[in-house]
Design an enzyme around this catalytic site. Structure first.
Site, PDB file in Angstrom:
ATOM      1  N   CYS A 137       0.884  -1.251  -0.301  1.00 51.74           N
ATOM      2  CA  CYS A 137      -0.075  -0.084   0.083  1.00 51.74           C
ATOM      3  C   CYS A 137       1.025   0.972   0.102  1.00 51.74           C
ATOM      4  O   CYS A 137       0.631   2.313  -0.887  1.00 51.74           O
ATOM      5  CB  CYS A 137      -0.899   0.250   1.325  1.00 51.74           C
ATOM      6  N   LEU A 138       1.514   1.758   0.867  1.00 53.57           N
ATOM      7  CA  LEU A 138       2.118   2.839   1.035  1.00 53.57           C
ATOM      8  C   LEU A 138       3.500   3.358  -0.053  1.00 53.57           C
ATOM      9  O   LEU A 138       3.419   3.660  -0.594  1.00 53.57           O
ATOM     10  CB  LEU A 138       2.387   3.411   2.955  1.00 53.57           C
TER      11      LEU A 138
END
Length: 226
Positions: free
Chosen positions: A68-69
């Protein structure tokens, strides 16, 4: 939560990821400067978190990992650049800060060893936690991978403690070990990268071994915090 089209749904996910990415970068950079200024960033964050409105607590660490990040906000930045010809400055700045946190970790380790009269070259370093997230075996984009790479580039001997990362996902250049008294007695320093619940971190405190704790999970005279 229903939205009008898949585009808004996807943007919602990207917004949530980007929000966390940017705020983690903020406290990561703050942690670097706070250390140099002689300020306890963890105490300051806890104090700020007592405000009942207008503040959301984020804590610093060795970097960000997973899918995700490190990945999704960059996709959004790429989309903005390719379709609109503009830069998504918050994302690019967050990437720069978070991607360089492993470098900061290794620099701090070098200084701690130097204070002990030792060099990183030839040192035996224990990396505690290889996965990117607590109590997960997911090592994708884990900051531990970059930390291991940097330690190897300085010709340190790197040992890893993480029972959750499967053998086929175990990174090269690091020997898997258990956190035993024998391993601790032969090491020069330990780095807590991911504080898994199944690791008895109290052994690090009792060992007297210098420990660089990137998760604020330990207290003791031999513990150096991010």
């Amino acid at each position: 939560m229903p939205v009008s089209t898949p585009r808004e749904a996807e943007m919602a996910k990207l917004l949530e990821n980007t929000f966390r990415h940017v705020n983690i970068a903020l406290v990561n950079e703050l942690a670097v400067f706070a250390h140099e200024l002689g300020v306890d960033v963890w105490e300051a964050i806890d104090a700020a978190a007592t405000k009942p409105f207008g503040y959301m607590k984020f804590t610093p660490g060795p970097g960000v990992g997973g899918h995700c990040l490190p990945i999704d906000p960059s996709y959004l930045s790429w989309k903005v650049r390719t379709e609109l010809g503009r830069s998504f400055r918050f994302v690019e700045l967050a990437n720069d800060v978070n991607e360089h946190m492993p470098d900061h970790v290794v620099q701090r380790v070098m200084h701690i060893l130097n204070d002990e009269g030792k060099a990183l070259k030839g040192a035996k370093v224990i990396v505690v936690g290889v996965a990117y997230k607590k109590d997960s075996g997911d090592s994708r984009e884990s900051p531990a991978l970059r930390i291991i790479e940097l330690l190897n580039s300085f010709h340190a001997t790197v040992l890893g403690v993480d029972s959750l990362v499967e053998d086929h996902r175990w990174p090269k250049g690091i020997e898997r070990v258990e956190l035993s008294d024998e391993v601790l007695s032969e090491a020069d320093i330990a780095i807590v990268v991911t504080d898994h619940s199944d690791i008895d971190l109290s052994k690090l405190v009792g060992s007297g071994l210098p420990v660089f704790d990137t998760r604020n999970s330990l207290e003791g005279s031999n513990i150096h915090r991010l």
